[in-house]
Write a protein that holds these residues in place. Structure first.
Motif, mmCIF file in Angstrom:
data_model
loop_
_atom_site.group_PDB
_atom_site.id
_atom_site.type_symbol
_atom_site.label_atom_id
_atom_site.label_comp_id
_atom_site.label_asym_id
_atom_site.label_seq_id
_atom_site.Cartn_x
_atom_site.Cartn_y
_atom_site.Cartn_z
ATOM 1 N N VAL A 206 0.824 -1.219 0.000
ATOM 2 C CA VAL A 206 0.000 0.000 0.000
ATOM 3 C C VAL A 206 0.851 1.258 0.000
ATOM 4 N N ILE A 207 2.133 1.149 0.385
ATOM 5 C CA ILE A 207 3.001 2.334 0.366
ATOM 6 C C ILE A 207 4.099 2.217 -0.684
ATOM 7 N N ALA A 208 3.961 1.262 -1.614
ATOM 8 C CA ALA A 208 4.930 1.103 -2.694
ATOM 9 C C ALA A 208 4.859 2.304 -3.637
ATOM 10 N N PRO A 209 5.898 2.513 -4.476
ATOM 11 C CA PRO A 209 5.861 3.639 -5.422
ATOM 12 C C PRO A 209 4.610 3.632 -6.300
ATOM 13 N N VAL A 210 4.200 2.438 -6.730
ATOM 14 C CA VAL A 210 2.896 2.275 -7.372
ATOM 15 C C VAL A 210 2.051 1.478 -6.377
ATOM 16 N N PRO A 211 1.265 2.166 -5.549
ATOM 17 C CA PRO A 211 0.603 1.485 -4.436
ATOM 18 C C PRO A 211 -0.452 0.474 -4.890
ATOM 19 N N ARG A 212 -0.374 -0.699 -4.278
ATOM 20 C CA ARG A 212 -1.359 -1.743 -4.554
ATOM 21 C C ARG A 212 -1.342 -2.724 -3.393
ATOM 22 N N SER A 213 -2.506 -3.072 -2.868
ATOM 23 C CA SER A 213 -2.586 -3.976 -1.728
ATOM 24 C C SER A 213 -2.223 -5.397 -2.133
ATOM 25 N N GLY A 214 -1.378 -6.018 -1.306
ATOM 26 C CA GLY A 214 -1.061 -7.426 -1.521
ATOM 27 C C GLY A 214 -2.103 -8.333 -0.919
ATOM 28 N N VAL A 215 -2.922 -7.796 -0.028
ATOM 29 C CA VAL A 215 -3.989 -8.568 0.615
ATOM 30 C C VAL A 215 -5.273 -8.488 -0.197
ATOM 31 N N SER A 216 -5.556 -7.309 -0.736
ATOM 32 C CA SER A 216 -6.751 -7.089 -1.551
ATOM 33 C C SER A 216 -6.316 -6.467 -2.876
ATOM 34 N N PRO A 217 -5.837 -7.289 -3.826
ATOM 35 C CA PRO A 217 -5.258 -6.769 -5.075
ATOM 36 C C PRO A 217 -6.196 -5.919 -5.918
ATOM 37 N N SER A 218 -7.488 -5.954 -5.630
ATOM 38 C CA SER A 218 -8.415 -5.101 -6.388
ATOM 39 C C SER A 218 -8.298 -3.635 -5.976
ATOM 40 N N HIS A 219 -7.586 -3.378 -4.886
ATOM 41 C CA HIS A 219 -7.381 -2.011 -4.416
ATOM 42 C C HIS A 219 -5.956 -1.566 -4.738
ATOM 43 N N GLY A 220 -5.838 -0.455 -5.447
ATOM 44 C CA GLY A 220 -4.521 0.072 -5.764
ATOM 45 C C GLY A 220 -4.419 0.481 -7.223
ATOM 46 N N TYR A 221 -3.180 0.597 -7.701
ATOM 47 C CA TYR A 221 -2.922 1.157 -9.026
ATOM 48 C C TYR A 221 -1.961 0.270 -9.804
ATOM 49 N N GLU A 222 -1.913 0.524 -11.115
ATOM 50 C CA GLU A 222 -1.061 -0.278 -11.996
ATOM 51 C C GLU A 222 0.027 0.543 -12.661
ATOM 52 N N HIS A 223 -0.110 1.850 -12.649
ATOM 53 C CA HIS A 223 0.832 2.696 -13.375
ATOM 54 C C HIS A 223 1.446 3.741 -12.451
ATOM 55 N N ARG A 224 2.639 4.160 -12.807
ATOM 56 C CA ARG A 224 3.318 5.190 -12.010
ATOM 57 C C ARG A 224 2.535 6.494 -12.070
ATOM 58 N N GLY A 225 2.647 7.259 -10.995
ATOM 59 C CA GLY A 225 1.937 8.522 -10.944
ATOM 60 C C GLY A 225 2.393 9.338 -9.755
ATOM 61 N N TYR A 226 1.542 10.252 -9.323
ATOM 62 C CA TYR A 226 1.820 11.128 -8.192
ATOM 63 C C TYR A 226 0.761 10.826 -7.133
#
Length: 255
Positions: A206-226
């Motif tokens: 959830v705090i990765a450069p491209v944030p995405r949950s490892g527990v709930s993969p439907s939440h988060g992003y796929e592309h770099r951004g701000y």
């Protein structure tokens, strides 16, 4: 008619039991009072102390920065990116070094985070140390994540209960709400985009450069951004899980 005889030993035993019950009652009352005082200290005094300290720090930062500049309007994300990239000309190594933000010292407060929906204004400090940052009522910046306005993920944490509890009502944020981060150089406005109501405390995605949950993969992003990531404990008065709110940079206004 027989008259019961009460022996001295029986009297002593009864007196001992009465003293034992009385002493036990006093101990229970004392323990109850101590526990009550501890609860009051945790839920009221630490909040009051931390909130006042955080408010003073916000005021101190604003005095240090002085009045905002006369820049007209706020630039778009595209403008922020072009400013970061420069005019397209090649810069010397010395010039490139000057554009890199200076990393704040550990536990140093260097920004102000404001959430209008929550009527919140809190200082942002480097690191997530409890004693040095979070217990002061500050919002803590996760080391290694992006700084405000930079490409990547500007990720922060805050207490939900006790010690100022700046993120007490973080669960009230909804997509479309705004969060601003003011620094000495600029004010950055993020728009809330996604909310992850609950994930594990170890969900580092959830705090990765491209944030995405490892527990709930439907939440988060796929592309770099701000991105902006706000995290706190959930449910209230526990630290078992984490509540996560994500925002996307919408504008940057120089001071």
């Amino acid at each position: 008619m027989r008259i019961p005889v009460v022996h001295h030993a029986t009297r002593r035993r009864r007196a001992f039991r009465r003293r034992l019950v009385w002493t036990g009652g006093e101990l229970l009352v004392t323990v109850g009072v101590v526990l009550l005082l501890l609860v009051v200290h945790q839920l009221w005094w630490t909040n009051r102390e931390a909130q006042q300290g955080a408010e003073r720090k916000v005021q101190a930062l604003e005095r240090e920065w002085g009045e905002p500049g006369d820049s007209s309007g706020s630039s778009t994300v595209g403008s922020a990116r072009s400013a970061e990239a420069g005019s397209g000309t090649t810069k010397t190594p010395s010039q490139r070094r000057q554009t890199v933000a200076v990393r704040p010292a550990r536990s140093q407060a260097y920004a102000v985070l404001a959430v209008p929906r929550l009527s919140l204004r809190a200082p942002v400090a480097e690191g997530i140390s409890k004693t040095g940052v979070l217990n002061k009522g500050y919002v803590g910046h996760y080391p290694g994540t992006a700084q405000p306005g930079q490409a990547g993920n500007f990720a922060v944490a805050g207490h939900r209960n006790t010690h100022g509890e700046p993120f007490r009502h973080l669960d009230r944020l909804r997509p479309g709400d705004t969060v601003t981060v003011e620094t000495r150089a600029a004010t950055y406005t993020y728009v809330v985009d996604q909310v992850l109501p609950q994930t594990s405390a170890g969900d580092g995605g959830v705090i990765a450069p491209v944030p995405r949950s490892g527990v709930s993969p439907s939440h988060g992003y796929e592309h770099r951004g701000y991105y902006l990531t706000l995290t706190t404990c959930t449910p209230e008065f526990t630290s078992r899980y984490r509540l996560v709110v994500w925002g996307v940079l919408a504008s940057a206004r120089p001071r």
